[in-house]
Design an enzyme around this catalytic site. Structure first.
Site, short mmCIF file in Angstrom:
data_model
loop_
_atom_site.label_atom_id
_atom_site.label_comp_id
_atom_site.label_asym_id
_atom_site.label_seq_id
_atom_site.Cartn_x
_atom_site.Cartn_y
_atom_site.Cartn_z
N PRO A 48 -1.33 16.10 37.46
CA PRO A 48 -0.99 16.10 36.03
C PRO A 48 0.48 16.48 35.81
CG PRO A 48 -3.07 17.26 36.43
CD PRO A 48 -2.47 16.98 37.78
N LYS A 52 2.69 10.03 34.83
CA LYS A 52 1.85 8.85 35.08
C LYS A 52 1.59 8.05 33.80
CE LYS A 52 -1.62 11.05 36.86
NZ LYS A 52 -1.02 12.39 36.56
N THR A 53 1.24 8.76 32.72
CA THR A 53 0.94 8.06 31.47
C THR A 53 2.20 7.43 30.89
OG1 THR A 53 -0.96 9.48 31.03
CG2 THR A 53 -0.01 8.34 29.14
N ASP A 129 -5.08 4.50 34.68
CA ASP A 129 -4.30 5.74 34.58
C ASP A 129 -5.19 6.97 34.73
OD1 ASP A 129 -2.44 7.68 34.02
OD2 ASP A 129 -2.36 7.28 31.86
N GLU A 326 22.16 -17.06 20.72
CA GLU A 326 21.05 -17.30 19.81
C GLU A 326 20.10 -18.37 20.37
OE1 GLU A 326 18.96 -16.31 17.97
OE2 GLU A 326 19.50 -16.45 15.86
N LEU A 350 4.52 -27.46 12.75
CA LEU A 350 4.09 -26.92 14.04
C LEU A 350 4.73 -25.56 14.30
CD1 LEU A 350 4.26 -30.13 16.29
CD2 LEU A 350 2.20 -28.85 15.69
#
EC number: 2.7.1.105
Length: 469
Positions: A48, A52-53, A129, A326, A350
């Site tokens: 911990p 990791k997170t 995780d 662009e 479209l």
């Protein structure tokens, strides 16, 4: 031998596809065989408060941005869903049988959801995780991957620098639902005891014992790395990305060039110069940057005249990037939206139907632009303070990366002229500050109209076009 199938061009993406009985032919899925494009299971490893997170969320955001469907599975959240109220570190003691049972149940529930995502819902990468600190647990996850036809890649975060660990503990303590409304010192003490619960049984990835596994070990948030058996293209991209990110505090400033002569006329693309108001904005931008007193600021522009004119007013060195140009509107370059509707009504419809994937004839799509901009993201992750002077579509793509926006939302992000966005990375996301520099400019933002049907009347197609000369 079967005769070759007929090809037809997809009108949205302008790519050639085989057709069968008048319908697009689908590629058969071969998920059971581990080909280059088979699903990948990323398994986090570490004690911990080792980031990791942070790594999981950042990696998930990056992979989704480049078009790889990815989802994070945080086992701690599964635990919180089952055990509604966290009491203390004793839940994590190695001799707490009830705790062990619940934690294993949570891991299996998360893996079940991983299988559903990768095998049924079209996911490509799952990020698992959890601490996964024992060789036994990692073997179980690896076997799960093999049984389901996934490639498994381990990411271990090791921190021995006490300052790094202390900073991580503060971040976890501030952000963890386990410690909401808890006394700060009490929360720190409990969390330190929780880390101790894992330390005695922690088995780091080993160059000999784990030589057959694919993995990267990250030491002290990027001070050094060990990489082993990278198996394919996606794993190499993951490694490259993880070797570029850092946690040094910094800010990224994004803005468009000053208003251009073609902006005033409602024309897209081209390589025009700045309008008088655009030149005025450049002076205001120079004053703003000077007032910020930013240490070692890098300035990047595209290779188009309007961004270079804007940067010239700053009187500082700047770097021109062709990839920041662009979006290429192809045959529609320098046309107004009214002219596009008049000359190419099918193309206009479209694009409204799927603005992210639509490719201009002989031009680009937003999807193409994201791929083009990946080197910019990599370099932004490596750098500290940067000002990027770019264009509307380019700024939308960069902003979508930092704010974790979906592909469908990306082409409609608002990036007005003469406004600076200051992005400051924080623990699990990005803080955004919008600063308008008090120089009026034309509006170039066009929302998606309600009617996107190919046969719609012109007035309904043009209803969201902003006013112009």
């Amino acid at each position: 031998m079967a005769s070759p199938r007929e090809l037809t061009q997809n009108p949205l993406k302008k790519i050639w596809m085989p057709y069968s009985n008048g319908r697009p032919a689908l590629h058969a899925s071969q998920r059971g065989v581990c080909m280059t494009n088979c699903p990948t299971l990323i398994v986090m490893v570490g004690l911990p408060a080792r980031g990791k997170t942070y790594i999981s969320k950042k990696l998930t955001r990056y992979l989704n941005w480049i078009g790889v469907p990815t989802r994070e599975f945080n086992v701690g959240q599964y635990r919180r869903d089952i055990v509604k109220t966290y009491k203390s570190f004793e839940f994590f003691l190695p001799d707490n049988e009830e705790g062990l049972k619940i934690r294993k149940q949570c891991a299996l529930a998360a893996l079940s959801d991983v299988r559903k995502f990768l095998s049924e819902e079209g996911g490509h990468v799952a990020v698992f995780d959890a601490t996964n600190t024992t060789r036994e647990r990692r073997a179980m996850i690896f076997n799960f991957g093999e049984q389901n036809g996934y490639k498994t890649f381990f990411v271990e975060s090791i921190c021995v620098d006490p300052e790094v660990v202390a900073a991580n503990i503060v971040q976890v303590k501030l952000g963890s639902p386990d410690y909401v409304n808890r006394d700060s010192d009490e929360a720190t003490e409990d969390f330190m005891r929780r880390i101790e619960c894992y330390e005695n049984s922690y088995e780091s990835l080993d160059e000999d014992l784990d030589r057959d596994l694919s993995y990267i070990k990250i030491m002290d948030v990027g001070q050094s790395y060990v990489v082993n058996r990278v198996a394919d293209h996606i794993q190499s991209r993951i490694v490259y990305y993880l070797m570029n990110i850092h946690v040094t505090p910094r800010s990224i400033y994004l803005c468009r060039h000053g208003e251009s002569e073609l902006n005033l006329k409602g024309r897209i693309g081209g390589d025009p110069g700045l309008s008088p108001r655009g030149r005025e904005f450049s002076k205001h931008l120079a004053q703003f940057i000077s007032d910020q007193n930013i240490k070692d600021l890098k300035v990047w522009t595209s290779q188009m005249k309007r961004t270079i004119q804007t940067a010239e007013a700053l009187s500082v060195p700047y770097e021109q990037w062709k990839v920041l140009n662009e979006i290429d509107a192809g045959v529609c370059e320098e046309m107004t939206y009214e002219e596009i509707q008049d000359h190419y009504p099918l193309e206009f419809a479209l694009r409204d139907q799927d603005k992210y994937r639509y490719r201009y004839p002989k031009g680009e799509s937003y999807e193409d632009l994201v791929q083009r901009l990946e080197p910019v993201i990599m370099e932004l992750e490596r750098q500290e303070n940067v000002l990027v002077i770019c264009h509307q579509a380019v700024m939308r793509c960069l902003l979508a990366y930092f704010l974790d926006k979906a592909a469908e939302e990306l082409p409609y992000l608002k990036c007005p002229l003469h406004t600076v966005l200051k992005l400051t990375p924080v623990a699990y996301g990005c803080k955004v500050e919008s600063i308008f520099l008090n120089v009026a400019a034309v509006n170039t933002h066009r929302d998606r109209p309600q009617n996107v049907d190919i046969s719609r009347p012109s007035e309904e197609a043009l209803v969201t076009v902003p006013a112009h000369q």
